[in-house]
Design a protein around this motif. Structure first.
Motif, mmCIF file in Angstrom:
data_model
loop_
_atom_site.group_PDB
_atom_site.id
_atom_site.type_symbol
_atom_site.label_atom_id
_atom_site.label_comp_id
_atom_site.label_asym_id
_atom_site.label_seq_id
_atom_site.Cartn_x
_atom_site.Cartn_y
_atom_site.Cartn_z
ATOM 1 N N UNK A 68 -37.050 12.309 -17.690
ATOM 2 C CA UNK A 68 -38.027 13.394 -17.747
ATOM 3 C C UNK A 68 -37.358 14.763 -17.785
ATOM 4 N N UNK A 69 -36.050 14.819 -17.550
ATOM 5 C CA UNK A 69 -35.327 16.083 -17.539
ATOM 6 C C UNK A 69 -34.559 16.326 -18.830
ATOM 7 N N UNK A 70 -34.547 15.373 -19.761
ATOM 8 C CA UNK A 70 -33.842 15.580 -21.026
ATOM 9 C C UNK A 70 -34.420 16.781 -21.755
ATOM 10 N N UNK A 71 -35.735 16.830 -21.839
ATOM 11 C CA UNK A 71 -36.450 17.982 -22.393
ATOM 12 C C UNK A 71 -37.478 18.377 -21.333
ATOM 13 N N UNK A 72 -37.055 19.100 -20.299
ATOM 14 C CA UNK A 72 -37.920 19.320 -19.132
ATOM 15 C C UNK A 72 -39.253 19.976 -19.463
ATOM 16 N N UNK A 73 -39.310 20.717 -20.547
ATOM 17 C CA UNK A 73 -40.573 21.323 -20.974
ATOM 18 C C UNK A 73 -41.635 20.257 -21.217
ATOM 19 N N UNK A 74 -41.191 19.071 -21.657
ATOM 20 C CA UNK A 74 -42.117 17.992 -21.992
ATOM 21 C C UNK A 74 -42.076 16.849 -20.980
ATOM 22 N N UNK A 75 -41.288 16.984 -19.917
ATOM 23 C CA UNK A 75 -41.241 15.962 -18.886
ATOM 24 C C UNK A 75 -42.511 15.947 -18.059
ATOM 25 N N UNK A 76 -42.757 14.834 -17.390
ATOM 26 C CA UNK A 76 -43.952 14.714 -16.569
ATOM 27 C C UNK A 76 -43.812 15.609 -15.327
ATOM 28 N N UNK A 77 -44.785 16.482 -15.087
ATOM 29 C CA UNK A 77 -44.663 17.466 -14.004
ATOM 30 C C UNK A 77 -44.377 16.857 -12.644
ATOM 31 N N UNK A 78 -44.912 15.667 -12.366
ATOM 32 C CA UNK A 78 -44.714 15.075 -11.044
ATOM 33 C C UNK A 78 -43.242 14.725 -10.790
ATOM 34 N N UNK A 79 -42.434 14.656 -11.871
ATOM 35 C CA UNK A 79 -41.011 14.395 -11.710
ATOM 36 C C UNK A 79 -40.164 15.637 -11.943
ATOM 37 N N UNK A 80 -40.642 16.567 -12.723
ATOM 38 C CA UNK A 80 -39.872 17.781 -13.027
ATOM 39 C C UNK A 80 -39.980 18.808 -11.892
ATOM 40 N N UNK A 130 -31.246 22.122 -16.740
ATOM 41 C CA UNK A 130 -30.693 22.540 -18.019
ATOM 42 C C UNK A 130 -30.862 21.452 -19.072
ATOM 43 N N UNK A 131 -31.340 21.862 -20.244
ATOM 44 C CA UNK A 131 -31.292 21.022 -21.426
ATOM 45 C C UNK A 131 -30.059 21.391 -22.231
ATOM 46 N N UNK A 132 -29.774 20.586 -23.263
ATOM 47 C CA UNK A 132 -28.573 20.819 -24.055
ATOM 48 C C UNK A 132 -28.529 22.221 -24.656
#
Length: 349
Positions: A107-119, A334-336
């Motif tokens: 869920x942190x690879x692209x945190x903008x699109x990760x599930x909020x409950x995990x980000x 951080x994303x790439x």
């Protein structure tokens, strides 16, 4: 620069090559190792990795590891269907000021699109501890981030980006992960990876993020699931794959932009090289490969072929090579695209 002190968590199919590459690394010092298996707890990290002893003894005591106040945690646990547990594993380290790199927390690879409950809990822990975290991903992972970026650096006009991950997993020991793909089930069976929230979250977020890389907003993402069987029983690490049951899958996801396919992602998994002969195949009989085709001006067609073990190593090393830049970064996820270029400087002599 002094070596960064590092704790390793996880010694499975991806974690083991990560541990082996960290032992004796010129830039990092292994100071702690987490293990949950009783046959590993109390053993030297070197013995677990099949190398010389290091003096670092594996433990399941998290407080013991936190007390080391290491610079970075290399978290390599199995994230599939264990998202909440894995997030809970890393939060105390981030909150205590230990940075983290991982291939696991998808869920942190692209945190903008990760599930909020995990980000969101990770964001809060980073704020509390002044720490940073980077996830390189498993699959999707390096191919759709670092490898794709290097190719886009030489691209011109882009009509479409096609990425395919393929692997013969007949010898792969991550049985819990493989079970989610519906192997050894009837061909019309739709498994949890395709129908459930976990698979969609990992894969759809990757396509949305590639759209971001390209500076466009995708309209929608479509998805299809194909299966293939063999005419005879075969043996794999997963077990006996029965004739007529699923022995290969192909998952296709398409990101549409203004009515045209722009980002096409395919995952092809086999438990035998003869399964799914009409699906994409690695060149030269390799166990696995990343294929990327950028259609446009110019056209770019590439394949990175590898053994299964090397594929696991690349997955582990992508985030490991980011340890120094993550330790130097301001607090946060951080994303790439948020990081400077990082790469291995470990020259063999």
């Amino acid at each position: 620069m002094s070596k960064r002190s590092v704790i390793v968590w996880g010694t499975g199919p991806i974690g083991m090559p990560g541990l082996r590459h960290l032992i004796g690394h010129p830039e990092y010092e292994l100071v702690g190792l987490h293990a949950w298996s009783p046959d590993k707890i109390g053993k030297d990290a070197g013995a677990i990795a099949g190398m010389d002893d290091t003096g670092v003894i594996a433990t399941s005591d998290v407080n013991e590891l936190l007390a080391l106040e290491a610079d970075c945690l290399v978290y390599q646990g199995n994230y599939a269907q264990r998202e909440a547990k894995c997030i809970a594993d890393v939060l105390p380290f981030l909150a205590a000021g230990t940075n983290c790199v991982t291939p696991a927390l998808m869920d942190l690879v692209a945190p903008k699109y990760g599930r909020p409950e995990f980000v969101k809990p990770v964001e809060e822990a980073c704020r509390k501890g002044g720490s940073s975290i980077f996830c390189g991903g498993t699959d999707p992972g390096y191919m759709t981030i670092g490898h794709l970026f290097s190719l886009l650096a030489g691209a011109g006009q882009i009509r479409s980006v096609k990425v395919a991950e393929m692997a013969d997993l007949g010898k792969y020991a991550g049985l819990d992960s493989l079970a989610q793909y519906g192997f050894n089930q009837p061909l019309d069976y739709l498994p949890e990876m395709y129908t459930g929230e976990t698979g969609r979250a990992w894969h759809e977020s990757t396509l949305w993020a590639i759209g971001d890389y390209l500076g466009v907003q995708l309209d929608e993402i479509t998805s299809s699931w194909e299966t293939a069987a063999l005419d005879n029983d075969v043996e794999a690490a997963f077990g006996t794959i029965k004739a007529g049951m699923t022995a290969a899958i192909r998952w296709t996801m398409i990101g549409m932009c203004k009515g045209e396919p722009l980002v096409i992602y395919r995952k092809i998994e086999r438990l035998h090289p003869d399964a799914g002969p009409n699906f994409e195949q690695p060149l030269h009989g390799a166990e696995g490969a990343y294929q990327i085709v950028i259609t446009g001006a110019p056209d770019i067609r590439t394949e990175m072929a590898m053994t299964l073990y090397d594929g696991c190593s690349i997955t582990a090393l992508h985030p490991i090579n980011a340890i120094n830049v993550i330790c130097d970064a301001a607090p946060g996820i951080y994303g790439q695209l948020d990081l400077p270029i990082f790469y291995s400087k470990r020259v063999a002599r």
